[in-house]
Design a protein around this motif. Sequence first.
Motif: not given
Length: 197
Positions: A129-138
Motif C-alpha cells: 500500500g505504500n507508494i511514497c517516502a518522506s521524512g515522517e513516513n520513512r
Amino acid sequence: MSKIIKGSVAFLAAQMVGLGVSNSAETCFEPRYVPASYSCNTGAGTGKIQAFDDFSSGSCTFIEAHTVQVPIECPKPAGRWVNATFTKKIVNGGKSNHNMSNVGVTAYIATGHAQTCSSVGLKPSSFEGNICASGENRANSGGNGWNQIDYRFGTFGGYVTGGGTLTEQLYEQTFCWRAGDKRDWDNSDRLVAWYCQ
C-alpha cells in the motif's frame, strides 16, 4: 536449467518463423530442448504416412536434437524505492499579512511517480500500500533502495512506517502522508522517493 531471455522478437526471428508470434518490444523467451526425431513425408498419392523404417524412398529425414526459444510471459522486475529528482522554482504563494503584493515561495518540484520510475526502466507500483517516502513516513522494506533514500529535507521523529500511502500538492510541491497524519506541510512531509516495479 532453463534461462529466460528478454528481448525483441526480431532478435530470435529465425527460430520463431511459423509460430505466429507478434513483433513485441518486450517478449521473453525460454529455451526448450527438442529430442532427436524422424520426420517422414506422406506416401505419394496415398495420403498415408510411410512406414517408420522405410528409408529406401528417402521420405524420412533425421532431425538432430536441438534447442528452440519459446515465448513466455516476462517475469515482473523486482520492486524498489527510487529517489525523486527536484527542480527549484519560485512560485506564487499568495498574499502575506504584512504586504499586499504576491509572495514568492521557493518550491522544490519533485518528479512524478511515472517519470521517476521510467527513469530507471520501471513502472509506478506500491509495496503493501505504500507508494511514497518522506521524512515522517520513512521506508524500511520493499525490495532494494529503501536504505538508499535521500531524506534531503530532513526527518522527524521515529516514524519508520514503511512509507506513505497518499500524496497531496501545495505550491506545485508533493507531500507524502498516511491516512490520519497531521498535515502541517513542513519539510519532513515532503515526498523524496517513489516505489517502482
